[in-house]
Design an enzyme around this catalytic site. Structure first.
Site, PDB file in Angstrom:
ATOM      1  CB  VAL A 102      -1.186   0.172   1.198  1.00  0.00           C
ATOM      2  CG1 VAL A 102      -1.994  -0.999   1.213  1.00  0.00           C
ATOM      3  CG2 VAL A 102       0.090  -0.013   2.826  1.00  0.00           C
ATOM      4  CE  LYS A 103       5.429   0.546  -3.635  1.00  0.00           C
ATOM      5  NZ  LYS A 103       4.861  -0.380  -4.095  1.00  0.00           N
ATOM      6  NE  ARG A 104      -3.029   3.082   2.509  1.00  0.00           N
ATOM      7  CZ  ARG A 104      -3.688   3.345   0.731  1.00  0.00           C
ATOM      8  NH1 ARG A 104      -2.711   3.845   0.244  1.00  0.00           N
ATOM      9  NH2 ARG A 104      -4.408   2.468   1.600  1.00  0.00           N
TER      10      ARG A 104
END
Length: 353
Positions: free
Chosen positions: A126-128
């Site tokens: 998700v590369k938050r």
């Protein structure tokens, strides 16, 4: 990283399968079936599926998104059927699902739950990355809803409901550009569920070098930005080192930069690596071997298209196959590709030790 390490050792396989469906990666039969079912649903709503003006309306587009998302999930289930007993982990990329709106998110969570139900370690790609209340909200990916159902409870701050619902993820990929303010809330959530994080450090894409290879002045310790990021990740993870010798905060290190990966491996002895870029992106087993530790652990290697699209290279595939037969081929070829990757990696790791 104790659970992931144990699963890798149990299956003798440092592979993670990227569940990244796109329409062109699905058998045409499955797409056509989704179209037919969408047309039937439109007709039931009083829409004419043959009228371009009506099929471009929001109602019709919602119907199509729903059925395409269902096809994604069905495709993923076919992949899982082939690899669940062979690989330790899967990594669905949420952007592929977000492209279909709410219906895609339902396919994403359905995929994560199906993988979790099969005992797989689920990495939400998700590369938050953010701070404060936004970071706390992102943490729901790991430790559940922001408020439990408790009639009469006073709401005076975030109180997690706990449990796996609704995301069913064991780990997340994160962007650490905002520093420790963006990492701490997620580390706390990971601790809460005995989960993990993987921070972007040295990515596999070519243009990553535009930023990651920039040099630092001597006042900042010298080296490059990716080396400094590696130092920070190693430091931030220290309090959470587990029995495996690795912390809850891992690093994303691309297979396409083997020399950099080897350098980071030496500098980050307690950081577990998630390694993308093997196969379709150009990375080889020999490239990733230096990213493992001396005992052959400490890393897991991702392959997406090489496994989930392996059916496209099958000479027995025909557009005349039934949907069920095509999905059976997806299952069989995904398993064969995963087995070949396992053997390839294990041989390279053995030769490098």
């Amino acid at each position: 990283m104790d659970r992931l390490t144990a699963l890798i050792q149990d299956k003798q396989n440092p592979t993670v399968v990227g569940l990244d469906p796109r329409p062109e990666l699905l058998p045409g039969q499955l797409i056509e079936q989704a179209r037919q079912r969408a047309a039937g649903s439109m007709a039931q709503m009083g829409l004419d599926p043959k009228d371009p003006q009506q099929t471009q309306g929001e109602q019709a587009q919602a119907v199509w998104a729903d059925h395409l998302a269902r096809a994604y999930l069905r495709f993923n289930l076919a992949i899982l059927e082939g690899v669940a007993d062979l690989v330790p982990a899967v990594k669905p990329q949420i952007a592929m699902y977000e492209a279909l709106g709410a219906w895609g998110i339902r396919a994403y969570t359905g995929t994560c739950r199906a993988a979790a139900d099969r005992g797989l370690y689920v990495i939400g790609d998700v590369k938050r990355g953010d701070i404060g209340s936004t970071a706390e909200a992102y943490a729901a990916h790991l430790d559940g809803l922001p408020l439990p159902f408790n009639p009469g409870q006073t709401v005076d701050g975030p109180t997690r409901a706990g449990g796996r619902f609704p995301w069913y993820e064991d780990a997340l990929t994160i962007n650490i550009y905002l520093g420790s303010d963006g990492v701490e809330p997620l580390l706390q959530a990971a601790e809460h569920i005995q989960g993990d994080l993987f921070a972007l450090v040295r990515t596999s894409n070519p243009s990553g070098s535009q930023i990651q290879e920039l040099g630092l002045d001597t006042h900042s310790g010298g080296g490059t930005i990716y080396q400094r990021l590696g130092d920070l990740v190693e430091s931030w993870g220290q309090p959470s080192i587990g029995e495996s010798g690795y912390s809850r905060l891992g690093a994303v290190v691309g297979a396409t930069h083997p020399e950099d990966g080897a350098l980071l491996r030496r500098a980050m002895p307690h950081t577990f690596f998630l390694v993308p870029g093997y196969g379709a992106q150009g990375g080889s087993a020999a490239d990733v071997a230096p990213m493992f530790d001396r005992s052959g652990g400490g890393a897991v290697v991702n392959s997406s298209r090489g496994i989930i699209a392996a059916w496209r290279k099958d000479p027995d595939y025909s557009p005349q196959l039934s949907v069920q037969a095509a999905l059976g081929m997806v299952t069989r070829d995904a398993r064969r590709a995963a087995e070949a990757m396992k053997d390839d990696l294990n041989q390279a790791i053995k030769e490098a030790r």
